[in-house]
Design a protein around this motif. Structure first.
Motif, PDB file in Angstrom:
ATOM      1  N   GLU A 116       0.823  -1.206   0.000  1.00  0.00           N
ATOM      2  CA  GLU A 116       0.000   0.000   0.000  1.00  0.00           C
ATOM      3  C   GLU A 116       0.859   1.259   0.000  1.00  0.00           C
ATOM      4  N   HIS A 117       2.086   1.135   0.473  1.00  0.00           N
ATOM      5  CA  HIS A 117       2.972   2.298   0.582  1.00  0.00           C
ATOM      6  C   HIS A 117       4.120   2.224  -0.423  1.00  0.00           C
ATOM      7  N   ILE A 118       3.908   1.535  -1.522  1.00  0.00           N
ATOM      8  CA  ILE A 118       4.955   1.410  -2.524  1.00  0.00           C
ATOM      9  C   ILE A 118       5.313   2.778  -3.109  1.00  0.00           C
ATOM     10  N   VAL A 119       6.566   2.932  -3.493  1.00  0.00           N
ATOM     11  CA  VAL A 119       7.052   4.149  -4.135  1.00  0.00           C
ATOM     12  C   VAL A 119       7.547   3.780  -5.534  1.00  0.00           C
ATOM     13  N   PHE A 120       6.992   4.442  -6.540  1.00  0.00           N
ATOM     14  CA  PHE A 120       7.404   4.212  -7.924  1.00  0.00           C
ATOM     15  C   PHE A 120       8.294   5.360  -8.377  1.00  0.00           C
ATOM     16  N   ARG A 121       9.427   5.008  -8.972  1.00  0.00           N
ATOM     17  CA  ARG A 121      10.357   6.022  -9.495  1.00  0.00           C
ATOM     18  C   ARG A 121      10.387   5.909 -11.003  1.00  0.00           C
ATOM     19  N   SER A 122       9.886   6.955 -11.646  1.00  0.00           N
ATOM     20  CA  SER A 122       9.749   7.001 -13.093  1.00  0.00           C
ATOM     21  C   SER A 122      11.074   7.388 -13.749  1.00  0.00           C
ATOM     22  N   GLN A 126      12.612  13.199 -11.407  1.00  0.00           N
ATOM     23  CA  GLN A 126      13.402  12.853 -10.238  1.00  0.00           C
ATOM     24  C   GLN A 126      12.521  12.515  -9.039  1.00  0.00           C
ATOM     25  N   SER A 127      11.400  13.210  -8.891  1.00  0.00           N
ATOM     26  CA  SER A 127      10.548  13.012  -7.711  1.00  0.00           C
ATOM     27  C   SER A 127       9.858  11.656  -7.765  1.00  0.00           C
ATOM     28  N   PRO A 128       9.819  10.919  -6.662  1.00  0.00           N
ATOM     29  CA  PRO A 128       9.135   9.615  -6.638  1.00  0.00           C
ATOM     30  C   PRO A 128       7.623   9.770  -6.672  1.00  0.00           C
ATOM     31  N   ILE A 129       6.945   8.739  -7.115  1.00  0.00           N
ATOM     32  CA  ILE A 129       5.482   8.714  -7.180  1.00  0.00           C
ATOM     33  C   ILE A 129       5.002   7.721  -6.131  1.00  0.00           C
ATOM     34  N   PRO A 130       4.413   8.188  -5.043  1.00  0.00           N
ATOM     35  CA  PRO A 130       4.025   7.279  -3.969  1.00  0.00           C
ATOM     36  C   PRO A 130       2.625   6.707  -4.169  1.00  0.00           C
ATOM     37  N   GLY A 131       2.410   5.515  -3.620  1.00  0.00           N
ATOM     38  CA  GLY A 131       1.054   4.990  -3.530  1.00  0.00           C
ATOM     39  C   GLY A 131       0.762   3.794  -4.417  1.00  0.00           C
ATOM     40  N   HIS A 132      -0.100   2.936  -3.902  1.00  0.00           N
ATOM     41  CA  HIS A 132      -0.519   1.713  -4.578  1.00  0.00           C
ATOM     42  C   HIS A 132      -1.277   2.007  -5.856  1.00  0.00           C
ATOM     43  N   THR A 133      -2.220   2.951  -5.799  1.00  0.00           N
ATOM     44  CA  THR A 133      -3.090   3.223  -6.946  1.00  0.00           C
ATOM     45  C   THR A 133      -2.302   3.745  -8.139  1.00  0.00           C
ATOM     46  N   ALA A 134      -1.412   4.709  -7.903  1.00  0.00           N
ATOM     47  CA  ALA A 134      -0.635   5.288  -8.996  1.00  0.00           C
ATOM     48  C   ALA A 134       0.298   4.264  -9.620  1.00  0.00           C
ATOM     49  N   PHE A 183      11.690  -5.477  -1.979  1.00  0.00           N
ATOM     50  CA  PHE A 183      10.576  -6.153  -1.319  1.00  0.00           C
ATOM     51  C   PHE A 183      10.662  -5.961   0.190  1.00  0.00           C
ATOM     52  N   ASN A 184       9.502  -6.027   0.862  1.00  0.00           N
ATOM     53  CA  ASN A 184       9.500  -6.059   2.315  1.00  0.00           C
ATOM     54  C   ASN A 184       9.539  -7.514   2.789  1.00  0.00           C
ATOM     55  N   ASP A 185       9.503  -7.718   4.095  1.00  0.00           N
ATOM     56  CA  ASP A 185       9.616  -9.072   4.625  1.00  0.00           C
ATOM     57  C   ASP A 185       8.434  -9.948   4.231  1.00  0.00           C
ATOM     58  N   ALA A 186       7.282  -9.330   3.975  1.00  0.00           N
ATOM     59  CA  ALA A 186       6.110 -10.091   3.555  1.00  0.00           C
ATOM     60  C   ALA A 186       6.149 -10.447   2.072  1.00  0.00           C
ATOM     61  N   GLY A 187       7.155  -9.919   1.361  1.00  0.00           N
ATOM     62  CA  GLY A 187       7.280 -10.220  -0.058  1.00  0.00           C
ATOM     63  C   GLY A 187       6.627  -9.205  -0.973  1.00  0.00           C
ATOM     64  N   GLN A 188       5.989  -8.178  -0.419  1.00  0.00           N
ATOM     65  CA  GLN A 188       5.362  -7.156  -1.251  1.00  0.00           C
ATOM     66  C   GLN A 188       6.403  -6.169  -1.773  1.00  0.00           C
ATOM     67  N   MET A 189       6.140  -5.631  -2.957  1.00  0.00           N
ATOM     68  CA  MET A 189       7.027  -4.638  -3.537  1.00  0.00           C
ATOM     69  C   MET A 189       6.830  -3.308  -2.822  1.00  0.00           C
ATOM     70  N   ILE A 190       7.914  -2.736  -2.333  1.00  0.00           N
ATOM     71  CA  ILE A 190       7.825  -1.445  -1.642  1.00  0.00           C
ATOM     72  C   ILE A 190       8.533  -0.341  -2.434  1.00  0.00           C
ATOM     73  N   GLU A 191       9.387  -0.702  -3.376  1.00  0.00           N
ATOM     74  CA  GLU A 191      10.027   0.264  -4.267  1.00  0.00           C
ATOM     75  C   GLU A 191      10.123  -0.352  -5.653  1.00  0.00           C
ATOM     76  N   PHE A 192       9.812   0.456  -6.657  1.00  0.00           N
ATOM     77  CA  PHE A 192       9.900   0.001  -8.041  1.00  0.00           C
ATOM     78  C   PHE A 192      10.459   1.154  -8.864  1.00  0.00           C
ATOM     79  N   GLU A 193      11.671   0.986  -9.372  1.00  0.00           N
ATOM     80  CA  GLU A 193      12.334   2.039 -10.142  1.00  0.00           C
ATOM     81  C   GLU A 193      12.624   1.531 -11.548  1.00  0.00           C
ATOM     82  N   VAL A 194      12.377   2.395 -12.540  1.00  0.00           N
ATOM     83  CA  VAL A 194      12.568   2.022 -13.944  1.00  0.00           C
ATOM     84  C   VAL A 194      13.564   2.981 -14.587  1.00  0.00           C
ATOM     85  N   MET A 195      14.508   2.412 -15.323  1.00  0.00           N
ATOM     86  CA  MET A 195      15.451   3.197 -16.127  1.00  0.00           C
ATOM     87  C   MET A 195      15.414   2.674 -17.561  1.00  0.00           C
TER      88      MET A 195
END
Length: 233
Positions: A116-122, A126-134, A183-195
């Motif tokens: 739910e608190h994942i951060v996406f880096r486009s 430079q600024s990260p995009i926070p949130g599950h929905t986005a 990933f966090n300890d539960a295995g969920q993605m908490i950061e996703f960065e794309v280059m």
């Protein structure tokens, strides 16, 4: 001097070298080079303790020694015994689920993999995009745009971090990119960065993303997230 199959010196030479490291270090200081870059006679005293070696020159010995040291070296991302780190079980299951999502485009499957608190880096801003929905919106759209998408290599940087090298097409443009996933300890993605490279392919991706999810981005703007999401594409 006999060598082992891997190029290591025989045990007799190793024993001779290791008997008195301090004494050898002192003897080494007496090694002198002439103006013609050849050893002086003092080398005989330095190697007097070593067994005779009629078939191996000093330079060959150094080469074999360096090869043995290189074979035992530990590099970043490796354990001392040479094995690569592996993902923890829960992150590994999520990574397997990610590959299934890429193949199927199953939105519900992806939603279960994201924190739910994942951060996406486009790759656009430079600024990260926070949130599950986005993040869910962006990733489900990207997989529809890429053509001939494939992962070429996967790198594991620890029990909760992975890097995936991919290639794809957007129209006439070929691209290469990297997905960096944490990933966090539960295995969920908490950061996703794309280059992505090259810039022409990145621009084509940004234009197509804007055309496809413009209305959704406007909806997100009404929920107070427009500044980051609209800037990304």
């Amino acid at each position: 001097m006999p060598l082992s199959p891997c190029g290591e010196p025989s045990s007799s030479l190793v024993d001779a070298m290791m008997t008195s490291p301090r004494a050898l270090a002192c003897d080494f200081r007496r090694l002198r080079f002439s103006r013609k870059a050849s050893f002086s006679r003092s080398w005989r005293g330095f190697f007097a303790a070593a067994p005779a070696c009629p078939r191996l020159s000093f330079s060959s010995f150094i080469v074999n020694l360096l090869k043995c040291l290189a074979s035992q070296a530990t590099f970043p991302g490796e354990q001392p015994d040479g094995r690569n780190h592996a993902l923890a079980p829960q992150p590994q299951r999520s990574l397997d689920g990610w590959h299934r999502f890429v193949a199927s485009g199953d939105r519900d499957l992806l939603a279960s993999l994201l924190s739910e608190h994942i951060v996406f880096r486009s790759p656009f801003v430079q600024s990260p995009i926070p949130g599950h929905t986005a993040t869910l919106l962006v990733l489900t759209t990207v997989v529809q745009i890429f053509e001939n998408f494939r992962y070429d290599r996967i790198f594991i940087a620890g029990s909760h971090d992975a890097a995936l090298e991919f290639a794809a097409n957007i129209g006439k443009w070929q691209l290469k990119g990297i997905d960096l996933i944490k990933f966090n300890d539960a295995g969920q993605m908490i950061e996703f960065e794309v280059m992505i490279r090259p810039i022409k392919a990145l621009q084509a991706l940004g234009e197509e993303m804007g055309n496809r999810i413009g209305p959704q981005l406007s909806w997100q703007a009404g929920r107070g997230r427009s500044a980051l999401i609209v800037a990304a594409f």
